[in-house]
Design an enzyme around this catalytic site. Structure first.
Site, short mmCIF file in Angstrom:
data_model
loop_
_atom_site.label_atom_id
_atom_site.label_comp_id
_atom_site.label_asym_id
_atom_site.label_seq_id
_atom_site.Cartn_x
_atom_site.Cartn_y
_atom_site.Cartn_z
N ASP A 50 -41.31 22.77 -5.65
CA ASP A 50 -41.75 22.73 -7.05
C ASP A 50 -40.88 21.78 -7.88
O ASP A 50 -40.48 22.10 -9.00
CB ASP A 50 -41.74 24.12 -7.68
N SER A 86 -39.16 25.47 -18.11
CA SER A 86 -39.31 24.99 -16.73
C SER A 86 -38.89 23.53 -16.62
O SER A 86 -39.34 22.68 -17.39
CB SER A 86 -40.76 25.15 -16.28
N HIS A 121 -44.87 21.89 -11.29
CA HIS A 121 -45.95 22.57 -12.02
C HIS A 121 -46.03 22.13 -13.48
O HIS A 121 -47.04 22.35 -14.14
CB HIS A 121 -45.81 24.10 -11.91
#
Length: 402
Positions: free
Chosen positions: A163, A236, A133
């Site tokens: 992901d 992230s 993402h």
């Protein structure tokens, strides 16, 4: 008579003076001698307690060595993409607004958007692992190294089901992350989250492992490590390391509470002390497969399923099974469909192994190669039977119902 008395007094006086002198000397050099002789010596002050054996016996605890070992291999990622923006005007008339909504007004224009994230250098030849993402849809990806250098990155491959994405940069003298031997983590282990939250720069936060094997239903394959180490927007793709500076997970999501309704979200902007990381064992499998094949190849029975407690499709008249998974959807023409598996069937075993839950079956079938023949033990309306089917390759980014 008077002389004798004077001599006696003189002797007594000399003896008294001598006694006082001796007492003074004893007071200076052996202050507790008299009390010891009387058996009433004052209590001695307690000796300093012996240091407790263990990892805290050598002084205050610090994780500086772990940070020094791991932080250089954690990079900042800037993913840029151009988007088209159209200008609209709001229609004041309620009827027209209800029929047509906003109406385009004026030409569209291009706007550059930047996604902020982190990544981890896995190899000296420049392979970097991050979250999908973070780089999804990006036209240009820049990686900032620990020493301030900026490298252009190319996308080798991405896996939306976990992901994760793999990038490649060309640079010299790249530090690499140390990976925990087995990647095992236990609830209560100290962990450090390293990344670039909000773009402020390399940041380290500390917490513990709060839980393992968490299922959030954000993606198909999940066994998240839960931690209270602060994870924020920009973390992230960064590293979750143990107290030795060894990688145990890739930071990927944080629990966000919006308006009183808690929900899980990747890239959330508010830390609630509940963050999630992808275990390093999963990350390494994805990394190796993307480097080798450009994608992750997984075996698949051709059906979507869930734990009995998570679905209402199990037979309401029967007691819920204690194990197994309930079939929610069968892919038309897929392996399960060809073998006669139907929606509502309960899958109890695969190749002689009990199916404990959906996480077990999803992980197990993914490790098997497409083309392998497997046996499924099925329960339908309380009647057990078995079927054989040939696994197919799971379609990339498969979504049930499509």
């Amino acid at each position: 008579m008077q002389r004798a008395t004077a001599r006696t007094l003189s002797f007594i006086l000399r003896f008294a003076v001598l006694g006082l002198a001796i007492a003074f000397v004893l007071t200076l050099f052996a202050p507790n001698l008299v009390d010891r002789l009387r058996g009433s010596a004052p209590a001695q002050p307690d000796a300093a307690p012996a240091p407790v054996a263990g990892r805290y016996s050598e002084g205050p605890v610090s994780y500086a060595d772990a940070v020094t070992r791991a932080a250089p291999a954690v990079v900042n990622i800037y993913a840029n993409k151009m988007t088209t923006v159209r200008q609209y005007r709001i229609v004041p008339d309620p009827v027209t607004k209800r029929l047509f909504g906003a109406i385009a007004a004026g030409p569209s224009y291009k706007k550059q958007e930047q996604s902020l994230g982190s990544g981890v250098i896995f190899s000296a030849d420049g392979y970097v692992l991050t979250n999908n993402h973070v780089i999804s849809g990006a036209d240009d990806i820049q990686v900032m190294l620990f020493d301030g250098r900026v490298a252009q990155a190319s996308l080798i491959g991405a896996d939306a089901d976990t992901d994760l994405a793999v990038l490649k940069i060309d640079a010299d003298n790249l530090p690499t992350i140390a990976v925990a031997d087995r990647g095992d983590v236990n609830v209560g282990d100290v962990v450090l989250a390293i990344g670039n939250p909000f773009g402020v720069g390399k940041t380290v936060t500390m917490g513990i492992v709060s839980a393992t094997s968490r299922q959030l239903r954000l993606s198909a394959y999940e066994e998240f490590i839960q931690t209270d180490a602060a994870i924020n927007f920009g973390n992230s793709g960064g590293a979750l390391v143990n107290a030795l500076g060894e990688l145990v997970g890739i930071n990927t999501a944080v629990y966000r509470n919006s308006g009183g309704d808690g929900r899980s979200s990747t890239g959330a902007q508010n830390a609630e002390g509940i963050g999630f990381a992808i275990p390093v064992a999963t990350a390494k499998v994805v990394l190796d497969q993307i480097i080798s094949h450009g994608m992750v190849i997984r075996g698949w029975i051709g059906a979507e399923y869930a734990d009995p407690a998570m679905t209402s499709q199990a037979d309401p008249g029967a007691s819920a099974p204690q194990r197994g998974v309930v079939v929610l959807e069968v892919l038309p023409g897929g392996p399960a469909d060809k073998a006669g598996v139907r929606n509502g069937d309960v899958l109890m075993g695969i190749d002689g192994e009990d199916i404990v839950n959906q996480a077990f079956l999803r992980s197990h079938e993914a490790t098997l190669p497409p083309g392998k023949v497997v046996r499924l033990d099925v329960l339908r309306n309380g009647i057990p039977f078995s079927v054989e089917l040939t696994l197919m390759q799971r379609p990339a980014n498969y979504v049930a119902g499509i």
